[in-house]
Write a protein that holds these residues in place. Sequence first.
Motif, mmCIF file in Angstrom:
data_model
loop_
_atom_site.group_PDB
_atom_site.id
_atom_site.type_symbol
_atom_site.label_atom_id
_atom_site.label_comp_id
_atom_site.label_asym_id
_atom_site.label_seq_id
_atom_site.Cartn_x
_atom_site.Cartn_y
_atom_site.Cartn_z
ATOM 1 N N THR A 6 0.865 -1.148 0.055
ATOM 2 C CA THR A 6 -0.205 0.124 -0.024
ATOM 3 C C THR A 6 1.104 1.333 0.076
ATOM 4 O OG1 THR A 6 -0.044 0.116 2.448
ATOM 5 C CG2 THR A 6 -1.937 -1.111 1.342
ATOM 6 N N LYS A 7 0.316 2.565 -0.153
ATOM 7 C CA LYS A 7 0.936 3.669 -0.410
ATOM 8 C C LYS A 7 1.593 4.042 0.985
ATOM 9 C CE LYS A 7 1.150 8.664 -1.072
ATOM 10 N NZ LYS A 7 0.157 9.920 -1.418
ATOM 11 N N THR A 8 0.966 3.864 2.295
ATOM 12 C CA THR A 8 1.428 3.771 3.546
ATOM 13 C C THR A 8 2.824 2.964 3.977
ATOM 14 O OG1 THR A 8 -0.722 4.306 4.508
ATOM 15 C CG2 THR A 8 0.783 3.792 6.028
ATOM 16 N N GLN A 9 2.372 1.508 3.355
ATOM 17 C CA GLN A 9 3.847 0.696 3.505
ATOM 18 C C GLN A 9 4.918 1.155 2.664
ATOM 19 O OE1 GLN A 9 1.681 -2.844 2.477
ATOM 20 N NE2 GLN A 9 1.430 -3.454 4.358
ATOM 21 N N VAL A 11 5.509 4.255 1.782
ATOM 22 C CA VAL A 11 5.949 5.593 2.294
ATOM 23 C C VAL A 11 6.776 5.075 3.483
ATOM 24 C CG1 VAL A 11 5.452 7.546 3.866
ATOM 25 C CG2 VAL A 11 4.343 7.193 1.365
ATOM 26 N N ALA A 12 6.415 4.182 4.498
ATOM 27 C CA ALA A 12 7.308 3.687 5.618
ATOM 28 C C ALA A 12 8.884 3.259 5.169
ATOM 29 C CB ALA A 12 6.316 2.890 6.449
ATOM 30 N N LYS A 22 8.535 10.070 7.665
ATOM 31 C CA LYS A 22 7.523 9.645 6.725
ATOM 32 C C LYS A 22 7.162 10.831 5.896
ATOM 33 C CE LYS A 22 6.078 5.547 9.316
ATOM 34 N NZ LYS A 22 4.846 5.033 9.848
ATOM 35 N N LYS A 23 7.029 11.918 6.350
ATOM 36 C CA LYS A 23 6.457 13.184 5.743
ATOM 37 C C LYS A 23 7.128 13.534 4.720
ATOM 38 C CE LYS A 23 4.924 17.860 6.583
ATOM 39 N NZ LYS A 23 4.634 18.977 7.585
ATOM 40 N N SER A 26 6.848 10.794 1.865
ATOM 41 C CA SER A 26 5.533 10.914 1.192
ATOM 42 C C SER A 26 5.641 12.022 0.125
ATOM 43 C CB SER A 26 4.213 11.282 2.357
ATOM 44 O OG SER A 26 3.102 11.439 1.674
ATOM 45 N N ASP A 30 5.086 11.552 -3.678
ATOM 46 C CA ASP A 30 3.840 12.606 -4.375
ATOM 47 C C ASP A 30 4.713 13.263 -5.783
ATOM 48 O OD1 ASP A 30 2.190 11.501 -2.799
ATOM 49 O OD2 ASP A 30 1.903 13.174 -1.597
#
Length: 95
Positions: A6-9, A11-12, A22-23, A26, A30
Amino acid sequence: MAKPMTKTQLVAALAEEMGTDKKTASGALDAITSVITREVSQGGAVTLPGVGKIYCRERPERMVRNPATGEQIRKDADKVVKMTIAKALKDSVND
């Protein structure tokens, strides 16, 4: 087959690989997505070293079949996004 990341995974994992928060990761993801989308939508291509080449290809007008009715329908010319996978990535999967 494993579930897609996933995108969350992603990014992590990217934050850990970059050694940042993470910011920031991300924002980087993007920005890369934005650049790829802009270039490909304008008819260009983007090469991601070690991953592959993403490009837009035009498909000509053609006849297609409606699977429900079997009726032949004329489909207008359109564009489709394609990706050619890099040899390095193919080789790493088959090792």
